[in-house]
Motif scaffolding. Sequence first.
Motif, PDB file in Angstrom:
ATOM      1  N   ASN A  87      -3.378   4.556  -0.854  1.00 45.12           N
ATOM      2  CA  ASN A  87      -4.134   5.159   0.246  1.00 45.12           C
ATOM      3  C   ASN A  87      -3.818   6.635   0.291  1.00 45.12           C
ATOM      4  N   GLY A 100      -6.613  -2.055   4.940  1.00 51.45           N
ATOM      5  CA  GLY A 100      -7.030  -1.147   6.005  1.00 51.45           C
ATOM      6  C   GLY A 100      -7.412  -1.843   7.292  1.00 51.45           C
ATOM      7  N   VAL A 122       1.114   5.130   0.479  1.00 41.86           N
ATOM      8  CA  VAL A 122       0.344   6.158   1.176  1.00 41.86           C
ATOM      9  C   VAL A 122       0.747   7.521   0.633  1.00 41.86           C
ATOM     10  N   ASN A 144      -3.732  10.184   2.376  1.00 40.53           N
ATOM     11  CA  ASN A 144      -3.740  10.805   3.696  1.00 40.53           C
ATOM     12  C   ASN A 144      -3.210  12.234   3.552  1.00 40.53           C
ATOM     13  N   THR A 178       0.853  -1.192   0.000  1.00 37.62           N
ATOM     14  CA  THR A 178       0.000   0.000   0.000  1.00 37.62           C
ATOM     15  C   THR A 178       0.884   1.235   0.000  1.00 37.62           C
ATOM     16  N   ASP A 231      -8.178   8.116   4.839  1.00 39.31           N
ATOM     17  CA  ASP A 231      -9.520   7.582   4.603  1.00 39.31           C
ATOM     18  C   ASP A 231      -9.809   7.286   3.138  1.00 39.31           C
ATOM     19  N   HIS A 232      -8.870   7.575   2.249  1.00 41.26           N
ATOM     20  CA  HIS A 232      -9.092   7.420   0.812  1.00 41.26           C
ATOM     21  C   HIS A 232      -8.371   6.171   0.315  1.00 41.26           C
ATOM     22  N   TRP A 233      -9.080   5.358  -0.492  1.00 38.58           N
ATOM     23  CA  TRP A 233      -8.523   4.085  -0.944  1.00 38.58           C
ATOM     24  C   TRP A 233      -8.753   3.891  -2.439  1.00 38.58           C
ATOM     25  N   LEU A 254      -2.275   5.854   7.910  1.00 35.87           N
ATOM     26  CA  LEU A 254      -3.238   5.644   6.824  1.00 35.87           C
ATOM     27  C   LEU A 254      -4.334   6.699   6.874  1.00 35.87           C
ATOM     28  N   TRP A 267      -2.111  -1.329  -3.641  1.00 35.17           N
ATOM     29  CA  TRP A 267      -3.130  -0.368  -3.246  1.00 35.17           C
ATOM     30  C   TRP A 267      -2.522   1.024  -3.118  1.00 35.17           C
ATOM     31  N   HIS A 320     -12.990  -2.001   7.278  1.00 34.37           N
ATOM     32  CA  HIS A 320     -12.068  -2.896   6.583  1.00 34.37           C
ATOM     33  C   HIS A 320     -12.029  -4.267   7.271  1.00 34.37           C
TER      34      HIS A 320
END
Length: 369
Positions: free
Chosen positions: A159, A196, A129, A161, A127, A171-173, A169, A157, A252
């Motif tokens: 993410n 998440g 970020v 922030n 992920t 809130d956006h994915w 992390l 992924w 999640h």
Amino acid sequence: CPGCPRFGDPEPAPEARARLDELARRHGLPAPAWHRSAARGFRHRARLMVRGRARSPKVGLFQAGSHRIVDIPRCPIHHPLINTVSAALKRSIRETGVEPYADRPHRGALRAVQILVERPSGRAQVTLVGNDTRPDPLMPLAARLEAELGDSIQGLWWNGNPDRTNRILGDHWHHIAGAEAAVDPVAGADIHTPPGAFVQSHPEMAARIAEAVQARVPDGARVAELYAGCGALSLGLLPRVASLHLNEINEHGLRGLAMGLEARPAPERGRCQVWPGAAASALEILDEVDTVVVDPPRRGLESDVREALGRAPATRLLYVSCGLESLARDSERLVESGWRLRGLSAFDAFPFTDHVESLAEFAREAPQA
């Protein structure tokens, strides 16, 4: 970095051992059994900060009490693939020119990376970020990293922030490639973990904790678990319990729990009910069970939950704790409400630190009608 394994094998958390020994003595129990494992290569999940410049990025941890980064290219407690992904990320940053984050001016595109190694496949859920609400600034980096790592990526992924915060992390994915969740067998169940969701960084020790919990649950029991996460502690009970109620608040974790249940046979799914929301909103399930499993955050049980456990008809309570202070406090109050602490075990899930996971087993006579 401090506590590095070059200083030799660690003693098992001496301060924590002393506190658990004292808790056991206070309740008339022998010293807790300690569960240990290899102290190198055990960490399968890492959240690493990204700082420096595009030409010379650093990927590592903050020094204690600061935002000064310590680059850790060959950390011996990490699974080797985490170090491989970290090195590939640095190369990809240099090749794409993506700017690492700078705290003071709140500038730069890449803040951190989360890496989770899926044990059965030996591949990594990665992920990235970003410091944005959109994945676009990091998509060239993601493409380069995917090309670098090839089949070593299990899932990729983004993410977002964008806030000035110490949260890692946001809130956006956005799912870029690969699988939506890592899958790991734990105590009789395939546990699905989206990026998440919470997962223990030491999967071998997490599996031992789950096995210890399940060994204390009799066949045909009616079970409720509060703070269930993705179901690692209890999903493996489904073939042999009468019913299973699972409570979780994190979206999640709930998604992982749903995926884990979808993988079970239909008769088992019919014996399980999921209760989304805070533990305090699901207390009615305690009226229907004889066994309760709790795995609260470090602050321990909320007062509403603790009081409901004092009134519940259950005769067996299995308390997995990540905070010794809260466990001691909750134990005293549970004993005051009629429970008896009858067993205590310790799991050295964080070698080279004084943090341990513990399992407390409580029992009592059934309340009179």
